[in-house]
Write a protein that holds these residues in place. Structure first.
Motif, PDB file in Angstrom:
ATOM      1  N   UNK A   1       0.847  -1.189   0.000  1.00 34.14           N
ATOM      2  CA  UNK A   1       0.000   0.000   0.000  1.00 34.14           C
ATOM      3  C   UNK A   1       0.882   1.238   0.000  1.00 34.14           C
ATOM      4  N   UNK A   2       0.891   1.954  -1.127  1.00 29.23           N
ATOM      5  CA  UNK A   2       1.745   3.117  -1.283  1.00 29.23           C
ATOM      6  C   UNK A   2       0.938   4.394  -1.047  1.00 29.23           C
ATOM      7  N   UNK A   3       1.492   5.290  -0.234  1.00 30.09           N
ATOM      8  CA  UNK A   3       0.914   6.618  -0.042  1.00 30.09           C
ATOM      9  C   UNK A   3       2.067   7.604  -0.189  1.00 30.09           C
ATOM     10  N   UNK A   4       2.125   8.252  -1.337  1.00 31.60           N
ATOM     11  CA  UNK A   4       3.303   9.038  -1.661  1.00 31.60           C
ATOM     12  C   UNK A   4       2.922  10.289  -2.426  1.00 31.60           C
ATOM     13  N   UNK A   5       3.795  11.301  -2.341  1.00 33.12           N
ATOM     14  CA  UNK A   5       3.627  12.515  -3.133  1.00 33.12           C
ATOM     15  C   UNK A   5       4.395  12.435  -4.447  1.00 33.12           C
ATOM     16  N   UNK A   6       5.082  11.319  -4.666  1.00 33.41           N
ATOM     17  CA  UNK A   6       5.876  11.144  -5.878  1.00 33.41           C
ATOM     18  C   UNK A   6       5.519   9.796  -6.514  1.00 33.41           C
ATOM     19  N   UNK A   7       6.341   9.355  -7.458  1.00 33.54           N
ATOM     20  CA  UNK A   7       6.099   8.072  -8.100  1.00 33.54           C
ATOM     21  C   UNK A   7       6.343   6.939  -7.106  1.00 33.54           C
ATOM     22  N   UNK A   8       5.362   6.062  -6.963  1.00 31.54           N
ATOM     23  CA  UNK A   8       5.468   4.972  -5.998  1.00 31.54           C
ATOM     24  C   UNK A   8       6.303   3.821  -6.534  1.00 31.54           C
ATOM     25  N   UNK A   9       6.104   3.458  -7.797  1.00 36.14           N
ATOM     26  CA  UNK A   9       6.866   2.370  -8.421  1.00 36.14           C
ATOM     27  C   UNK A   9       7.303   2.825  -9.802  1.00 36.14           C
ATOM     28  N   UNK A  10       8.594   2.669 -10.078  1.00 38.02           N
ATOM     29  CA  UNK A  10       9.150   2.995 -11.383  1.00 38.02           C
ATOM     30  C   UNK A  10       9.842   1.764 -11.953  1.00 38.02           C
ATOM     31  N   UNK A  11       9.400   1.324 -13.128  1.00 39.61           N
ATOM     32  CA  UNK A  11      10.010   0.188 -13.831  1.00 39.61           C
ATOM     33  C   UNK A  11      10.687   0.765 -15.065  1.00 39.61           C
ATOM     34  N   UNK A  12      12.012   0.687 -15.131  1.00 41.00           N
ATOM     35  CA  UNK A  12      12.732   1.416 -16.170  1.00 41.00           C
ATOM     36  C   UNK A  12      14.078   0.747 -16.467  1.00 41.00           C
ATOM     37  N   UNK A  13      14.855   1.410 -17.334  1.00 38.65           N
ATOM     38  CA  UNK A  13      16.211   0.961 -17.618  1.00 38.65           C
ATOM     39  C   UNK A  13      16.287  -0.414 -18.249  1.00 38.65           C
ATOM     40  N   UNK A  14      15.286  -0.774 -19.083  1.00 35.47           N
ATOM     41  CA  UNK A  14      15.296  -2.079 -19.720  1.00 35.47           C
ATOM     42  C   UNK A  14      14.880  -3.215 -18.809  1.00 35.47           C
ATOM     43  N   UNK A  15      14.268  -2.925 -17.680  1.00 35.81           N
ATOM     44  CA  UNK A  15      13.772  -3.979 -16.789  1.00 35.81           C
ATOM     45  C   UNK A  15      12.771  -4.858 -17.527  1.00 35.81           C
ATOM     46  N   UNK A  16      12.702  -6.132 -17.153  1.00 32.70           N
ATOM     47  CA  UNK A  16      11.807  -7.052 -17.846  1.00 32.70           C
ATOM     48  C   UNK A  16      11.187  -8.070 -16.918  1.00 32.70           C
ATOM     49  N   UNK A  17      10.078  -8.638 -17.363  1.00 28.64           N
ATOM     50  CA  UNK A  17       9.341  -9.651 -16.612  1.00 28.64           C
ATOM     51  C   UNK A  17       9.039  -9.160 -15.196  1.00 28.64           C
ATOM     52  N   UNK A  18       8.163  -8.165 -15.120  1.00 32.71           N
ATOM     53  CA  UNK A  18       7.798  -7.558 -13.842  1.00 32.71           C
ATOM     54  C   UNK A  18       6.287  -7.665 -13.667  1.00 32.71           C
ATOM     55  N   UNK A  19       5.869  -8.084 -12.468  1.00 38.92           N
ATOM     56  CA  UNK A  19       4.450  -8.243 -12.147  1.00 38.92           C
ATOM     57  C   UNK A  19       4.128  -7.407 -10.925  1.00 38.92           C
ATOM     58  N   UNK A  20       3.275  -6.396 -11.109  1.00 34.42           N
ATOM     59  CA  UNK A  20       2.826  -5.536 -10.008  1.00 34.42           C
ATOM     60  C   UNK A  20       1.357  -5.844  -9.778  1.00 34.42           C
ATOM     61  N   UNK A  21       1.017  -6.399  -8.608  1.00 34.39           N
ATOM     62  CA  UNK A  21      -0.371  -6.790  -8.428  1.00 34.39           C
ATOM     63  C   UNK A  21      -0.803  -6.719  -6.970  1.00 34.39           C
ATOM     64  N   UNK A  22      -2.126  -6.675  -6.797  1.00 29.58           N
ATOM     65  CA  UNK A  22      -2.752  -6.683  -5.478  1.00 29.58           C
ATOM     66  C   UNK A  22      -2.219  -5.564  -4.572  1.00 29.58           C
ATOM     67  N   UNK A  23      -1.919  -4.413  -5.150  1.00 31.24           N
ATOM     68  CA  UNK A  23      -1.388  -3.296  -4.374  1.00 31.24           C
ATOM     69  C   UNK A  23      -2.294  -2.082  -4.502  1.00 31.24           C
TER      70      UNK A  23
END
Length: 353
Positions: free
Chosen positions: A167-189
């Motif tokens: 559970x993210x509560x932020x004034x900025x970006x909570x999750x950043x997927x970048x730089x050629x990252x691969x096979x990422x699953x963001x769920x139930x959040x």
């Protein structure tokens, strides 16, 4: 490879009723199933025979994160427990024995170790700025979710990452997927806040990402995929069963994205728009429920991409604006009945109770 319901016989009376309903301009009665011009009125009845249970859908990766991403010359480190049997897809830390983190220092200490790694987060954790998440890692919140404040998670160039129950509560970006990252699953959040920034971003050559069963609220920008400087060819992203609850726009906004698949999401009271395709992106939008949104689907006005919409239901929401053609994704998936999305996703998305 998509699984679609097959209707073998449609009574003539029902077909006529559907044609009349689709031609009506008045708002639908709240007690009746809503009808949009790009909706399939047969869908709900046909799929009742065998939809996957909510629990199974929510806990099983679906979409682009399950497809093998290019290895970019990366060598096998011999840690087979974190690798899927078919050589591709997302497993995170796999069946590695989990460790527990209750604070920011403890968490960052674990993430500096060699993977594979499974970290269970307990209690509320105030991050010390951005925290880097390495390859072959699963971060999972405790029962009822783990609150993360003070910073965000960055998956920069890493491969095979699972983020769940946070559970993210932020004034900025909570999750950043970048730089050629691969096979990422963001769920139930759950993502809240943003203060004008984007809650979740997938950009800078990231590829094979699935964003599923999350809740976004209280932000102008929920989910951004790609940027003006992204090179074509990457950014294969699946966005399914998310609740965009009162967020203004970017659900997602795609730029220079090779293929974005947006299905079975619940859009409610979105002040700007639902889904936008820009900078030659290819976006397929299907089986979503739009309620009281300013605009459902649109190409960018100045630098449009391709965007196709089908089987969506629209309530107090303008018809989609489409452009070009978008290919079907290569993976297997099953659409839930669109009429059930408000209950299914409204109750099931975000950190589990």
């Amino acid at each position: 490879m998509r699984l679609h319901p097959i209707v073998l016989q449609v009574p003539l009376a029902l077909l006529c009723a559907v044609l009349v309903a689709c031609s009506q301009q008045a708002d639908p009665d709240p007690s009746d199933p809503p009808v949009g011009a790009d909706a399939d009125p047969e869908q709900g009845e046909a799929e009742e025979s065998g939809p996957s249970p909510e629990e199974e859908q929510a806990e099983t990766p679906v979409g682009w994160a399950t497809e093998p991403a290019p290895a970019d010359g990366e060598e096998d480190d011999g840690e087979a427990s974190a690798e899927p049997e078919d050589g591709g897809g997302v497993t995170g830390g796999g069946d590695t024995e989990p460790v527990t983190a209750t604070g920011s220092d403890e968490l960052t200490g674990y993430l500096e170790e060699d993977g594979p790694l499974v970290v269970e987060l307990e209690g509320a954790i105030e991050l010390d700025g951005d925290v880097q998440v390495p390859s072959d890692t699963t971060l999972v919140g405790s029962d009822g979710g783990t609150a993360l404040t003070g910073g965000g998670l960055v998956v920069d160039g890493a491969d095979n990452v699972v983020l769940s129950g946070l559970a993210f509560d932020t004034d900025e970006t909570a999750v950043s997927v970048r730089g050629g990252a691969g096979n990422v699953w963001v769920h139930r959040s759950t993502f809240t806040g943003g203060d004008g920034g984007t809650l979740l971003e997938v950009a800078d050559g990231a590829d094979h990402v699935t964003v599923a069963w999350n809740r976004f609220s209280e932000a102008d920008s929920a989910l951004a995929i790609g940027g003006a400087d992204d090179e074509p060819g990457a950014l294969h992203v699946t966005v399914h069963h998310n609740h965009f609850d009162g967020t203004a726009g970017h659900h997602p906004r795609a730029r220079n994205a090779e293929h974005v698949h947006v299905f079975n999401n619940y859009f409610r009271s979105n002040a700007e728009y639902g889904v936008e395709s820009a900078h030659a992106s290819n976006v397929l939008v299907e089986g979503n429920y739009f309620q009281n949104s300013e605009l459902s689907v649109t190409p960018d006005e100045d630098d449009p991409g391709n965007i196709e919409a089908r089987d969506n239901l629209l309530v107090d929401t303008p018809q989609p604006e489409i452009r070009g053609e978008v290919a079907d994704p290569p993976y297997v998936y099953e659409l839930d009945p669109t009429t059930e999305i408000p209950d299914l996703v409204g109750d099931g998305a975000g950190v589990p109770d």
